[in-house]
Scaffold this motif. Structure first.
Motif, mmCIF file in Angstrom:
data_model
loop_
_atom_site.group_PDB
_atom_site.id
_atom_site.type_symbol
_atom_site.label_atom_id
_atom_site.label_comp_id
_atom_site.label_asym_id
_atom_site.label_seq_id
_atom_site.Cartn_x
_atom_site.Cartn_y
_atom_site.Cartn_z
ATOM 1 N N GLU A 120 18.517 4.541 0.646
ATOM 2 C CA GLU A 120 18.712 5.075 1.945
ATOM 3 C C GLU A 120 17.186 5.775 2.108
ATOM 4 O OE1 GLU A 120 20.503 5.559 -0.672
ATOM 5 O OE2 GLU A 120 22.407 4.360 0.145
ATOM 6 N N GLY A 121 16.641 6.331 1.270
ATOM 7 C CA GLY A 121 15.116 7.025 1.513
ATOM 8 C C GLY A 121 14.121 6.017 2.167
ATOM 9 N N LEU A 122 14.128 4.694 1.228
ATOM 10 C CA LEU A 122 13.308 3.731 1.583
ATOM 11 C C LEU A 122 13.372 2.993 2.924
ATOM 12 C CD1 LEU A 122 12.912 1.789 -1.550
ATOM 13 C CD2 LEU A 122 11.172 2.891 -0.578
ATOM 14 N N SER B 24 6.547 3.829 -10.411
ATOM 15 C CA SER B 24 6.608 2.872 -9.204
ATOM 16 C C SER B 24 8.139 2.616 -8.737
ATOM 17 C CB SER B 24 5.786 1.608 -9.422
ATOM 18 O OG SER B 24 6.671 0.712 -10.462
ATOM 19 N N GLU B 25 8.375 2.206 -7.450
ATOM 20 C CA GLU B 25 9.554 1.567 -7.021
ATOM 21 C C GLU B 25 9.620 0.171 -6.840
ATOM 22 O OE1 GLU B 25 11.519 4.894 -4.470
ATOM 23 O OE2 GLU B 25 9.415 5.043 -3.759
ATOM 24 N N ALA B 26 10.349 -0.523 -7.273
ATOM 25 C CA ALA B 26 10.336 -2.097 -7.424
ATOM 26 C C ALA B 26 11.643 -2.869 -6.794
ATOM 27 C CB ALA B 26 10.022 -2.373 -8.758
ATOM 28 N N PRO C 65 0.985 -1.213 0.026
ATOM 29 C CA PRO C 65 -0.196 0.200 -0.056
ATOM 30 C C PRO C 65 0.748 1.299 -0.066
ATOM 31 C CG PRO C 65 -1.035 -1.690 1.663
ATOM 32 C CD PRO C 65 0.338 -2.035 1.172
ATOM 33 N N THR C 66 2.038 1.087 0.819
ATOM 34 C CA THR C 66 2.686 2.624 0.842
ATOM 35 C C THR C 66 4.220 2.381 0.747
ATOM 36 O OG1 THR C 66 3.136 2.332 3.176
ATOM 37 C CG2 THR C 66 0.893 3.333 2.411
ATOM 38 N N ARG C 67 4.788 3.674 0.511
ATOM 39 C CA ARG C 67 6.406 3.524 0.306
ATOM 40 C C ARG C 67 6.950 3.061 1.587
ATOM 41 N NH1 ARG C 67 10.992 7.157 0.190
ATOM 42 N NH2 ARG C 67 12.073 6.563 -1.668
ATOM 43 N N LYS C 68 6.498 3.177 2.601
ATOM 44 C CA LYS C 68 6.910 2.974 3.986
ATOM 45 C C LYS C 68 6.796 1.326 4.158
ATOM 46 C CE LYS C 68 6.012 5.090 8.033
ATOM 47 N NZ LYS C 68 5.558 5.319 9.094
ATOM 48 N N ALA D 62 5.906 -0.410 -4.762
ATOM 49 C CA ALA D 62 4.903 0.358 -4.284
ATOM 50 C C ALA D 62 4.736 1.383 -5.595
ATOM 51 C CB ALA D 62 5.312 1.220 -3.048
ATOM 52 N N ASP D 63 3.374 1.822 -5.831
ATOM 53 C CA ASP D 63 3.178 3.072 -6.817
ATOM 54 C C ASP D 63 3.296 4.197 -6.379
ATOM 55 O OD1 ASP D 63 2.384 1.356 -8.942
ATOM 56 O OD2 ASP D 63 0.213 1.358 -8.263
ATOM 57 N N ARG D 64 3.773 5.155 -7.314
ATOM 58 C CA ARG D 64 3.749 6.630 -6.864
ATOM 59 C C ARG D 64 2.553 7.072 -7.229
ATOM 60 N NH1 ARG D 64 9.495 6.771 -8.701
ATOM 61 N NH2 ARG D 64 10.688 7.640 -6.993
ATOM 62 N N PRO D 65 2.059 8.054 -6.651
ATOM 63 C CA PRO D 65 0.727 8.802 -7.027
ATOM 64 C C PRO D 65 0.268 8.945 -8.475
ATOM 65 C CG PRO D 65 1.728 9.825 -5.142
ATOM 66 C CD PRO D 65 2.791 9.184 -5.702
#
Length: 289
Positions: free
Chosen positions: A150-152, A108-110, A81-84, A125-128
């Motif tokens: 690092e951000g994830l 998205s990020e995969a 559901p979320t990037r977190k 997770a999808d981007r908006p």
């Protein structure tokens, strides 16, 4: 021209595996699914304790099919559901010591991993949707840029891993096919998916969807033009599922398939149709919540 209903969802993916015990350990401890039902040779796995997201069946004397050697599954993609949530999964994958692929696809990020039988898995997770962009030809702009590791991980640093969260779904599936034109005729002209990105020249792949999504199905010829299906006792995909919003929409899809003279097989209240390369699509209705 027929277009598949925009509110379809993808449902249960069923895999053929060589060792059920080993696969269950992997999908529980690394991916984060939970066992819903189990027999000596089969298991259903869930995130919500009600619906099966992944079904496994141990095949006697199974042949483990090498990657990119046959038509069929390239990967199935688990959408969190979320990037977190993606960051939490990333931390868990790192802790497991498994090999991890990764890509920032812009939409998205995969993360990419493989199970013990080389079945490909994407966790993403999808981007908006309002930041997705199309090019001059109407194709969604997608890339394979490096992700922000690092951000994830920073987003996830306060969260305790307890498996995949509720709200996790099968976001898309991606297949090796023997011919992109034939694949497009089956998935778009017959089943009614729309072209989301025609990358047939750039990367020998098509991405198709319902309702304007970036893709529900990816199709590629990376296993070779004319790639044959794996043998019946080979590991890999048994089927994936398209769920229609109601019985009327399902019947419309079934009648189109019948009218085209494509064989249909009834199976436990659902219907199975095979693409020209042996990949099996299970057609059913979205279950009541």
């Amino acid at each position: 021209m027929y277009t598949i209903h925009p509110d379809i969802r993808l449902g249960e993916v069923k895999l053929k595996v060589s060792n059920l015990k080993r696969s269950l350990e992997f999908y529980e401890q690394v991916v984060g699914l939970k066992i819903l039902k189990q027999t000596s040779v089969t298991a259903e796995m869930t995130v919500d304790g009600v619906h099966s997201l992944l079904s496994l069946e141990e095949i006697p004397n199974a042949l483990v099919v090498p990657p990119r050697s046959a038509s069929g599954l390239y990967h199935f993609a688990i959408l969190v559901p979320t990037r977190k949530d993606l960051g939490v999964s990333l931390r868990r994958l790192i802790q497991s010591g498994i090999s991890i692929g990764q890509a920032d696809h812009l939409v998205s990020e995969a993360l990419y991993i493989s199970d013990p039988d080389h079945n490909g898995i994407e966790i993403y997770a999808d981007r908006p949707r309002d930041v997705w962009q199309r090019d001059a030809d109407g194709n969604y702009r997608m890339a394979t840029d490096p992700i922000d590791w690092e951000g994830l991980l920073k987003e996830a640093e306060s969260e305790v891993w307890s498996g995949l969260p509720k709200g996790t779904t099968i976001g898309h599936v991606h297949f090796h096919v023997g011919d992109l034109q034939q694949a497009g005729a089956f998935y778009c002209d017959l089943l009614g998916f729309e072209m989301a990105a025609d990358y047939s020249r750039l990367m020998r792949a098509l991405f198709i969807s319902a309702g304007g999504y970036h893709h529900h199905i990816g199709l590629n010829v990376w296993a070779g033009i004319g790639a044959s299906p794996a043998p019946p006792h080979g590991t890999g995909l048994a089927y994936y599922t398209i769920m229609y919003p109601d019985a009327s929409e399902l019947e419309t899809a079934l009648q189109r398939i019948r009218d085209a003279g494509v064989p249909l097989e009834e199976q436990e209240g659902a219907w199975i149709v095979s693409d020209p390369f042996g990949t099996r699509t299970r057609l059913t209705v979205i279950p009541s919540e």
